[in-house]
Design a protein around this motif. Structure first.
Motif, PDB file in Angstrom:
ATOM      1  N   ASN A   1       0.821  -1.210   0.000  1.00 51.73           N
ATOM      2  CA  ASN A   1       0.000   0.000   0.000  1.00 51.73           C
ATOM      3  C   ASN A   1       0.855   1.261   0.000  1.00 51.73           C
ATOM      4  N   GLY A   2       2.125   1.107   0.316  1.00 54.73           N
ATOM      5  CA  GLY A   2       3.065   2.221   0.265  1.00 54.73           C
ATOM      6  C   GLY A   2       3.681   2.268  -1.120  1.00 54.73           C
ATOM      7  N   CYS A   3       4.974   2.375  -1.171  1.00 59.91           N
ATOM      8  CA  CYS A   3       5.654   2.507  -2.463  1.00 59.91           C
ATOM      9  C   CYS A   3       6.457   1.267  -2.825  1.00 59.91           C
ATOM     10  N   TRP A   4       6.128   0.111  -2.260  1.00 60.34           N
ATOM     11  CA  TRP A   4       6.941  -1.086  -2.460  1.00 60.34           C
ATOM     12  C   TRP A   4       6.227  -2.134  -3.304  1.00 60.34           C
TER      13      TRP A   4
ATOM     14  N   HIS B   1      11.767 -10.382  -2.124  1.00 57.01           N
ATOM     15  CA  HIS B   1      12.415  -9.355  -2.940  1.00 57.01           C
ATOM     16  C   HIS B   1      11.492  -8.145  -2.970  1.00 57.01           C
ATOM     17  N   ILE B   2      11.982  -7.013  -2.528  1.00 55.54           N
ATOM     18  CA  ILE B   2      11.173  -5.801  -2.535  1.00 55.54           C
ATOM     19  C   ILE B   2      11.913  -4.704  -3.291  1.00 55.54           C
ATOM     20  N   ARG B   3      11.148  -3.877  -3.966  1.00 53.44           N
ATOM     21  CA  ARG B   3      11.738  -2.718  -4.634  1.00 53.44           C
ATOM     22  C   ARG B   3      10.689  -1.620  -4.706  1.00 53.44           C
ATOM     23  N   THR B   4      11.168  -0.408  -4.834  1.00 53.90           N
ATOM     24  CA  THR B   4      10.234   0.700  -4.918  1.00 53.90           C
ATOM     25  C   THR B   4       9.470   0.610  -6.222  1.00 53.90           C
ATOM     26  N   SER B   5       8.248   1.084  -6.198  1.00 57.48           N
ATOM     27  CA  SER B   5       7.414   1.017  -7.388  1.00 57.48           C
ATOM     28  C   SER B   5       7.863   2.038  -8.419  1.00 57.48           C
ATOM     29  N   VAL B   6       7.358   1.904  -9.624  1.00 58.49           N
ATOM     30  CA  VAL B   6       7.724   2.783 -10.732  1.00 58.49           C
ATOM     31  C   VAL B   6       7.433   4.243 -10.401  1.00 58.49           C
TER      32      VAL B   6
ATOM     33  N   ARG C   1      14.997   1.946  -4.707  1.00 56.77           N
ATOM     34  CA  ARG C   1      15.634   1.066  -3.727  1.00 56.77           C
ATOM     35  C   ARG C   1      15.227  -0.353  -4.027  1.00 56.77           C
ATOM     36  N   GLU C   2      16.122  -1.242  -3.727  1.00 57.49           N
ATOM     37  CA  GLU C   2      15.837  -2.658  -3.900  1.00 57.49           C
ATOM     38  C   GLU C   2      16.488  -3.407  -2.750  1.00 57.49           C
ATOM     39  N   GLU C   3      15.753  -4.320  -2.157  1.00 62.19           N
ATOM     40  CA  GLU C   3      16.251  -5.116  -1.037  1.00 62.19           C
ATOM     41  C   GLU C   3      15.831  -6.565  -1.240  1.00 62.19           C
ATOM     42  N   ILE C   4      16.681  -7.469  -0.817  1.00 67.25           N
ATOM     43  CA  ILE C   4      16.357  -8.894  -0.865  1.00 67.25           C
ATOM     44  C   ILE C   4      16.660  -9.477   0.511  1.00 67.25           C
ATOM     45  N   ALA C   5      15.734 -10.253   1.033  1.00 65.08           N
ATOM     46  CA  ALA C   5      15.921 -10.886   2.340  1.00 65.08           C
ATOM     47  C   ALA C   5      15.739 -12.392   2.192  1.00 65.08           C
TER      48      ALA C   5
END
Length: 110
Positions: free
Chosen positions: A58-61, A76-81, A88-92
């Protein structure tokens, strides 16, 4: 970890017990509702962990989950277009999907 997820990711507030003076509740302003701290554990409860995913989405991810049948799971998360000016991109990775979701969510606030 749970307190950080509740306050930093979910945006909830800690409310102290009037009797003991210790934190006892997570106040959810959007619902005007208090949830007992012991009743919310996204590290062990997939329903609670999914609340983190919904908040991020619901945010920007953008969130992608790869489950490996209880082995090492990946989130895997990243900011939306829409938010490309500061991508930003993060992987956990974690053994167990709840832990992977929590790790990924923590990375969005650190």
């Amino acid at each position: 970890i749970i307190e950080t997820l509740a306050t930093k990711v979910m945006g909830w507030e800690m409310v102290e017990s009037e009797v003991s003076g210790k934190p006892q509740w997570f106040y959810q302003p959007e619902k005007q509702f208090c949830l007992e701290i012991t009743d919310w554990n996204p590290l062990q409860n997939i329903v609670d962990a999914w609340m983190l995913i919904e908040k991020l989405r619901n945010g920007c991810w953008y969130v992608q989950i790869d489950s490996n049948d209880g082995q090492i799971d990946r989130v895997h998360i990243r900011t939306s277009v829409v938010h490309l000016e500061h991508p930003r991109e993060e992987i956990a990775f974690h053994k167990g999907i709840c832990g992977a979701i929590c790790k990924a969510a923590l990375k969005t606030v650190t």
